[in-house]
Design a protein around this motif. Structure first.
Motif, PDB file in Angstrom:
ATOM      1  N   GLY A  26      -0.582  -5.725   5.607  1.00  0.00           N
ATOM      2  CA  GLY A  26      -0.493  -5.011   4.326  1.00  0.00           C
ATOM      3  C   GLY A  26       0.391  -5.761   3.333  1.00  0.00           C
ATOM      4  N   PHE A  27       1.534  -6.257   3.813  1.00  0.00           N
ATOM      5  CA  PHE A  27       2.479  -6.948   2.927  1.00  0.00           C
ATOM      6  C   PHE A  27       1.855  -8.233   2.390  1.00  0.00           C
ATOM      7  N   ASP A  28       1.321  -9.022   3.315  1.00  0.00           N
ATOM      8  CA  ASP A  28       0.777 -10.331   2.928  1.00  0.00           C
ATOM      9  C   ASP A  28      -0.336 -10.209   1.893  1.00  0.00           C
ATOM     10  N   THR A  29      -1.222  -9.211   2.096  1.00  0.00           N
ATOM     11  CA  THR A  29      -2.355  -9.112   1.169  1.00  0.00           C
ATOM     12  C   THR A  29      -1.938  -8.513  -0.186  1.00  0.00           C
ATOM     13  N   THR A  30      -0.786  -7.825  -0.230  1.00  0.00           N
ATOM     14  CA  THR A  30      -0.381  -7.171  -1.474  1.00  0.00           C
ATOM     15  C   THR A  30       0.616  -7.994  -2.282  1.00  0.00           C
ATOM     16  N   VAL A  31       1.453  -8.781  -1.585  1.00  0.00           N
ATOM     17  CA  VAL A  31       2.566  -9.458  -2.266  1.00  0.00           C
ATOM     18  C   VAL A  31       2.057 -10.332  -3.410  1.00  0.00           C
ATOM     19  N   ILE A  32       0.863 -10.846  -3.249  1.00  0.00           N
ATOM     20  CA  ILE A  32       0.312 -11.776  -4.229  1.00  0.00           C
ATOM     21  C   ILE A  32       0.141 -11.137  -5.615  1.00  0.00           C
ATOM     22  N   SER A  33      -0.096  -9.796  -5.620  1.00  0.00           N
ATOM     23  CA  SER A  33      -0.332  -9.156  -6.926  1.00  0.00           C
ATOM     24  C   SER A  33       0.894  -9.298  -7.837  1.00  0.00           C
ATOM     25  N   GLY A  34       2.097  -9.272  -7.257  1.00  0.00           N
ATOM     26  CA  GLY A  34       3.296  -9.417  -8.088  1.00  0.00           C
ATOM     27  C   GLY A  34       3.654 -10.867  -8.339  1.00  0.00           C
ATOM     28  N   PHE A  53      -6.774 -19.917  -5.326  1.00  0.00           N
ATOM     29  CA  PHE A  53      -5.496 -19.522  -4.734  1.00  0.00           C
ATOM     30  C   PHE A  53      -5.600 -18.137  -4.080  1.00  0.00           C
ATOM     31  N   VAL A  54      -6.177 -17.179  -4.824  1.00  0.00           N
ATOM     32  CA  VAL A  54      -6.279 -15.817  -4.299  1.00  0.00           C
ATOM     33  C   VAL A  54      -7.190 -15.789  -3.069  1.00  0.00           C
ATOM     34  N   SER A  55      -8.298 -16.540  -3.136  1.00  0.00           N
ATOM     35  CA  SER A  55      -9.215 -16.438  -1.995  1.00  0.00           C
ATOM     36  C   SER A  55      -8.774 -17.279  -0.800  1.00  0.00           C
ATOM     37  N   SER A  56      -7.759 -18.162  -0.988  1.00  0.00           N
ATOM     38  CA  SER A  56      -7.321 -18.979   0.154  1.00  0.00           C
ATOM     39  C   SER A  56      -6.782 -18.092   1.283  1.00  0.00           C
ATOM     40  N   GLY A  57      -6.090 -16.999   0.921  1.00  0.00           N
ATOM     41  CA  GLY A  57      -5.575 -16.081   1.944  1.00  0.00           C
ATOM     42  C   GLY A  57      -6.728 -15.472   2.735  1.00  0.00           C
TER      43      GLY A  57
END
Ligand code: BGC
Length: 450
Positions: A26-34, A53-57
């Motif tokens: 949950g953290f990893d997929t959300t942290v990117i928004s900030g 960058f976003v899709s690399s995760g």
């Protein structure tokens, strides 16, 4: 020889520790928004580079799931969880200190591999260690942990942003808390990653894996089950996944549930919530606050599932939750269509939708994926369905912004409502109730008649 798995920890504690994999997910997929806007400015990203960058995760997740499917039965559940924990740690530190954009992408990808691995093994491991009467509740801890991870990332990003308003004398503090504070946002994930990796060492290996792939006969404490089985012929080889009609049907059920969970629009609302609120004319600040409400309601209503999933059953919760989601989504579409999107009406409907998801489709999808398959192919089948789920996450990420632009918010909500209706019918017709049944009984129930 009959062994008893060495559990110095209670089943609940074991499930809670394994669930931390969900928190990191949950953290990893959300942290990117900030973190995204700071990164965009610093590396002067074009739209194309930002997308990459976003899709690399997500690409990392897909690699992680595939890898897990291949090695899981050989190395066991526990080792993969440890590797996932180390991947999260490496990603947190690597992203925080990446000196160029390529390195940043590489470390996001590595974090994604950790997410992929944890998303298969955490719920699978929990399902294999839980007594039948508590299995639903315990797998729901994993869903709860995802929601905690999402909320923690919102709060942690907001807090780090607020630190940017202070005055600092040290240049390092100015660097990490002001000019490039996105680095700190990523670095925070090192804390739960270390905790997870250390705690995993205390867990026993899954009795099903020991029995099937190490030929040990295992009695699981706290359950009546004695697990003793031999891998049947080429069980566990991916070729055997599609070998029988019964298993093919189960794969169809598991992957359809995975797709429908994502096509309910959950991540569009969780990650693009501010865009939806802003398109309804709500101010940016309010939009971000609303996002925190969404995270909190998502977390709180998971407790409803935890409390009821083993007593009222999976199908009942799916039915109640999906009906609520359908009504909320249709009404959201209506208020956009007639342009009556006042702040609180839209927010209330979205909160109803989230609450209904959290008590049903969120946890129950993961529960069913992890309990319907026969032991001999369980880990490969779960990897397959989880892979399908991540591909569905990708599809929504690609098409939601486009759908919103070309069709508008109203029809977009109706499309999501349509998929929830399909899910409701699908569950009624195809899913059997699995509450209180041992994994062996579930296996009999689904496979026997075919
Ligand atoms: C889903 C995730 C989603 C989360 C939200 C999970 O069950 O698989 O995609 O972000 O729920 O709580």
């Amino acid at each position: 020889m009959l062994q008893t798995t060495q559990m110095k920890l209670s089943n609940t504690k074991i499930a809670l520790i394994a669930s931390i994999g969900g928190l990191l997910f949950g953290f990893d997929t959300t942290v990117i928004s900030g973190a995204l806007s700071g990164i965009r400015t610093q590396f002067e990203l074009s739209v194309h580079m930002e997308g990459w960058f976003v899709s690399s995760g997500l690409l990392g997740c897909i690699i992680g799931v595939l890898l897990t499917g291949i090695i899981n039965d050989k190395v066991g559940r526990k080792k993969i969880l440890v590797v996932a924990g180390l991947m999260f740690l490496l990603s947190a530190v690597g992203c925080a200190f990446a000196t160029n954009f390529s390195l940043l992408v590489l470390f996001r990808l590595i974090g994604g591999v950790g997410v992929g691995m944890a998303s298969v093994i955490s719920p699978l491991y929990i399902s294999e260690l839980s007594p039948p009467a508590q299995r639903g509740r315990m797998i729901s801890y994993y869903q709860l942990a995802i929601t905690v991870g999402i909320l923690l990332a919102y709060f942690s990003n907001a807090y780090i942003n607020s630190l940017g308003n202070e005055v600092y004398s040290s240049s390092t503090a100015r660097w990490l808390l002001q000019t490039e504070n996105w680095r700190t946002m990523f670095f925070v994930m090192a804390i739960p990653s270390i905790l997870f990796t250390v705690l995993i060492y205390r867990l026993p290996e899954s009795p099903y894996w020991l029995a099937l792939f190490q030929n040990q006969q295992i009695k699981v404490q706290g359950t009546a089950a004695v697990v003793s089985m031999k891998p049947a012929g080429d069980a566990g080889k991916s070729s055997s996944l599609f070998a029988t009609k019964g298993v093919k049907l189960l794969l169809l059920i598991g992957s359809t549930l995975a797709i429908l969970q994502q096509f309910s629009g959950i991540n569009a609302i969780i990650y693009y919530g501010p865009v939806i609120f802003e398109s309804a004319g709500i101010s940016k600040d309010n939009s971000l606050n609303f996002q925190t409400f969404i995270g909190a309601v998502n977390l709180l209503f998971t407790f409803v599932a935890i409390k009821n999933v083993d007593s009222k059953g999976r199908k009942y919760l799916m039915q109640v939750g999906l009906i609520g989601m359908i009504i909320a989504l249709i009404l959201c579409g209506v208020i956009f269509h007639f342009n009556i999107t006042n702040n609180y009406l839209l927010l209330s409907l979205i909160l109803i939708y989230i609450a209904c998801f959290a008590l049903s489709v969120g946890p129950v999808t993961w529960i069913l994926i992890n309990e319907i398959f026969p032991s001999s192919i369980r880990s490969k089948a779960v990897s397959f369905c989880t892979l399908v789920l991540w591909i569905a996450v990708w599809i929504i990420g690609q098409f939601f912004p486009w759908l919103l632009r070309v069709a508008g918010a109203g029809p977009t909500f109706w499309v999501f409502a349509g998929f929830c209706i399909i899910n409701l019918i699908f569950c009624k017709k195809m899913v059997k109730e699995t509450r209180n049944k041992s994994l062996e009984e579930v296996e009999q129930m689904f496979i026997a008649p075919h």
